[in-house]
Design a protein around this motif. Structure first.
Motif, PDB file in Angstrom:
ATOM      1  N   HIS A   1       0.812  -1.223   0.000  1.00  0.00           N
ATOM      2  CA  HIS A   1       0.000   0.000   0.000  1.00  0.00           C
ATOM      3  C   HIS A   1       0.850   1.279   0.000  1.00  0.00           C
ATOM      4  O   HIS A   1       0.634   2.194   0.782  1.00  0.00           O
ATOM      5  N   GLY A   2       1.806   1.292  -0.899  1.00  0.00           N
ATOM      6  CA  GLY A   2       2.612   2.493  -1.088  1.00  0.00           C
ATOM      7  C   GLY A   2       3.992   2.411  -0.478  1.00  0.00           C
ATOM      8  O   GLY A   2       4.861   3.213  -0.824  1.00  0.00           O
ATOM      9  N   TYR A   3       4.226   1.479   0.427  1.00  0.00           N
ATOM     10  CA  TYR A   3       5.567   1.313   0.988  1.00  0.00           C
ATOM     11  C   TYR A   3       6.478   0.633  -0.039  1.00  0.00           C
ATOM     12  O   TYR A   3       6.110  -0.372  -0.646  1.00  0.00           O
ATOM     13  N   GLU A   4       7.680   1.177  -0.208  1.00  0.00           N
ATOM     14  CA  GLU A   4       8.668   0.533  -1.078  1.00  0.00           C
ATOM     15  C   GLU A   4       9.193  -0.756  -0.465  1.00  0.00           C
ATOM     16  O   GLU A   4       9.464  -1.726  -1.170  1.00  0.00           O
ATOM     17  N   GLU A   5       9.363  -0.730   0.847  1.00  0.00           N
ATOM     18  CA  GLU A   5       9.955  -1.862   1.541  1.00  0.00           C
ATOM     19  C   GLU A   5       9.121  -2.183   2.778  1.00  0.00           C
ATOM     20  O   GLU A   5       8.578  -1.292   3.429  1.00  0.00           O
ATOM     21  N   ARG A   6       9.063  -3.475   3.082  1.00  0.00           N
ATOM     22  CA  ARG A   6       8.446  -3.925   4.324  1.00  0.00           C
ATOM     23  C   ARG A   6       9.324  -5.031   4.888  1.00  0.00           C
ATOM     24  O   ARG A   6       9.532  -6.046   4.235  1.00  0.00           O
ATOM     25  N   PHE A   7       9.805  -4.856   6.114  1.00  0.00           N
ATOM     26  CA  PHE A   7      10.871  -5.705   6.620  1.00  0.00           C
ATOM     27  C   PHE A   7      10.392  -6.931   7.384  1.00  0.00           C
ATOM     28  O   PHE A   7      11.150  -7.888   7.546  1.00  0.00           O
ATOM     29  N   THR A   8       9.197  -6.899   7.896  1.00  0.00           N
ATOM     30  CA  THR A   8       8.687  -8.043   8.655  1.00  0.00           C
ATOM     31  C   THR A   8       7.345  -8.459   8.061  1.00  0.00           C
ATOM     32  O   THR A   8       6.681  -7.686   7.369  1.00  0.00           O
ATOM     33  N   THR A   9       6.950  -9.676   8.353  1.00  0.00           N
ATOM     34  CA  THR A   9       5.580 -10.048   8.080  1.00  0.00           C
ATOM     35  C   THR A   9       4.692  -9.392   9.122  1.00  0.00           C
ATOM     36  O   THR A   9       5.172  -8.695  10.023  1.00  0.00           O
ATOM     37  N   ASP A  10       3.387  -9.587   9.024  1.00  0.00           N
ATOM     38  CA  ASP A  10       2.470  -9.034  10.027  1.00  0.00           C
ATOM     39  C   ASP A  10       2.243 -10.070  11.108  1.00  0.00           C
ATOM     40  O   ASP A  10       2.372 -11.280  10.873  1.00  0.00           O
ATOM     41  N   ILE A  11       1.877  -9.619  12.272  1.00  0.00           N
ATOM     42  CA  ILE A  11       1.589 -10.547  13.358  1.00  0.00           C
ATOM     43  C   ILE A  11       0.200 -11.162  13.212  1.00  0.00           C
ATOM     44  O   ILE A  11      -0.092 -12.206  13.792  1.00  0.00           O
TER      45      ILE A  11
END
Length: 507
Positions: free
Chosen positions: A113-123
């Motif tokens: 949703h607009g983030y270039e990077e996401r470092f973790t999965t979701d909880i």
């Protein structure tokens, strides 16, 4: 765009209720020294709210500046459509690097949703399995809260949430170090760090439990028997089974004790991130926003968790800190996390056209001491409801309305515990009529109700179908290219060590 634009660091806590904190209650025993220092240097909003007191809807509103009914953010299995712009899209359009470390409760195949990077999965899961069912009976969903979070509250060596938040903060710190070491650092960054504490279950490591004594832990100030009841509260009590669970005074105290410790844990993580900003030299040009997604009733009125528009459930902490731009102050007017998208865009320099209408309004007038709005609109269509539930907070008053429940009107200046419903007060008849007319003029609640039902039915069908045969997960899968990490034969050893060291030494 150049680095003249400020970096932005957004820090989010999960289920941290504002009325409990020493930011707002000088008698609070909660220990948050790092947040207190941040508030002393920044702008503290004394009456900040979420717009929908449940994890996913609140976060979607925070990211889009739009009310739940406008974007379909109905419950914890709602999907934020990929064509709805978020502040990450707008900031990225303005030249920002956008990154997320931690929880955002995105449901569906779009996990960025607009983030270039996401470092973790979701909880939490990314599928539609937690969809609410208004077509069904009033029975409790098997996947939902019960009172085990309270009856089993206490210290722990390790927990699911500690695993998650330690990972969240590790990746966030590494990102800040990478930005400081970046040779092409002309792009500003917006990093969102979203922890899951102090969300239940109420369990925390011994070192944080030991920061408080039992005698430090106040019991709820308003019991179930002392608070006026209402149908929505009764549904919530049935939903998470507090009405059929025997809970001792000590168990209530234990739950609050662990919750206090979890808040101190969050505060320490924030302190570590602020230290990282300082030691990397990024602090001077980084705007810091700290906020919560919703609160926690913690036994007040005999209620737990969130899902209502009472103060402990819907009031959140909100601090904006940029000492070189804004003098420290406290803002008394009521605002909401929905206001953060236009605020961030304006502070980043503006110059972009909004692709949709926004219900959120910029907080910059408040930040600069020029006044600003004093209004919060809330909508809730999640667990415990039988129809849309609305809130209007304006001035001293809060009005709560649902087509299937009696109205509630409170004067919070005179009645901060929301005990005295003024709907039958003849002195408030004109105000009450104006609130009711405002809702009639601005919401078609029959249409909203039908939209919610349609969405629930679609998602239940999709969830059932996708659980059959080969299952393809939507959960975010962080990818790390190990061939580009640390030392490899494709790199020059001296160059790697030079670039990785901070601060750099002379070549």
């Amino acid at each position: 765009m150049t680095q003249a634009q400020p970096n932005i660091l957004i820090l989010m806590a999960d289920q941290m209720t504002a009325p409990l904190l020493p930011l707002h209650d000088p008698n609070s025993p909660v220990q948050i020294p790092h947040l207190m220092k941040l508030a002393e240097r920044g702008v503290l909003f004394e009456s900040a709210y979420c717009n929908s007191p449940l994890c996913a809807p609140s976060r979607f509103v925070f990211m889009t500046g739009r009310l739940p009914s406008k974007i379909g953010a109905y419950d914890n299995a709602a999907e934020l459509r990929s064509d709805v712009p978020t502040f990450a899209h707008y900031l990225r359009e303005m030249g920002y690097r956008t990154a997320l470390s931690g929880k955002m409760h995105f449901c569906g195949p779009d996990q960025l949703h607009g983030y270039e990077e996401r470092f973790t999965t979701d909880i939490y899961p990314a599928d539609y399995g937690w969809a609410v069912n208004w077509d069904g009976d009033a029975s409790r969903p098997t996947w939902y809260h019960d009172m085990s979070s309270v009856t089993q509250a206490g210290p722990c060596v390790r927990s699911n949430q500690l695993d998650f938040d330690d990972e969240v903060v590790f990746h966030a710190k590494r990102y800040l170090y990478d930005r400081a070491r970046d040779d092409a650092g002309d792009r500003p960054f917006c990093l969102t760090v979203s922890m899951t504490h102090p969300h239940d279950p109420y369990a925390i490591g011994q070192q944080y439990w030991d920061r408080y004594r039992d005698d430090d832990i106040p019991l709820p100030s308003l019991s179930y028997s002392d608070a006026p009841s209402d149908p929505h509260s009764q549904r919530l009590r049935q939903l998470y089974q507090v009405d059929t669970t025997e809970i001792s005074e000590q168990q209530i105290r234990n739950a609050r004790h662990a919750y206090f410790g979890a808040i101190s844990y969050v505060d320490d993580q924030i302190g570590a991130l602020l230290d990282t900003l300082d030691e990397t030299g990024l602090a001077d040009n980084t705007l810091i926003v700290f906020c919560g997604d919703h609160g926690d009733m913690l036994g007040e009125r005999g209620l737990w968790y969130k899902m209502s528009f009472f103060e402990w459930s819907t009031r959140v902490p909100l601090i904006v800190c940029a000492p070189k731009q804004f003098s420290p102050r406290r803002v008394k007017e009521s605002v909401s996390t929905m206001d953060l998208l236009p605020t961030l865009v304006e502070l980043a320099g503006g110059g972009v056209d909004y692709a949709t209408d926004l219900e959120g309004r910029s907080l910059v007038p408040h930040l600069t001491g020029r006044g600003g709005h004093d209004e919060v609109i809330g909508e809730y269509m999640g667990e415990g409801t039988a129809a849309p539930l609305l809130m209007i907070r304006r001035g001293d008053y809060k009005f709560i309305h649902s087509p299937v429940d009696p109205d509630q009107l409170y004067n919070l200046a005179d009645d901060p515990q929301e005990i005295h419903n003024r709907v039958d007060d003849p002195n408030e008849a004109e105000r009450l009529a104006a609130f009711r007319q405002e809702i009639a003029d601005n919401w078609n609640l029959d249409a909203v109700h039908q939209d919610v039902l349609d969405s629930q039915r679609r998602r239940r069908l999709v969830a059932s179908a996708l659980a059959k045969g080969k299952v393809t997960s939507w959960d975010h899968q962080p990818h790390t290219d190990a061939s580009g990490q640390y030392m490899r034969n494709t790199f020059d050893l001296g160059d790697v060590e030079y670039r990785a060291r901070f601060p750099r030494v002379a070549e």
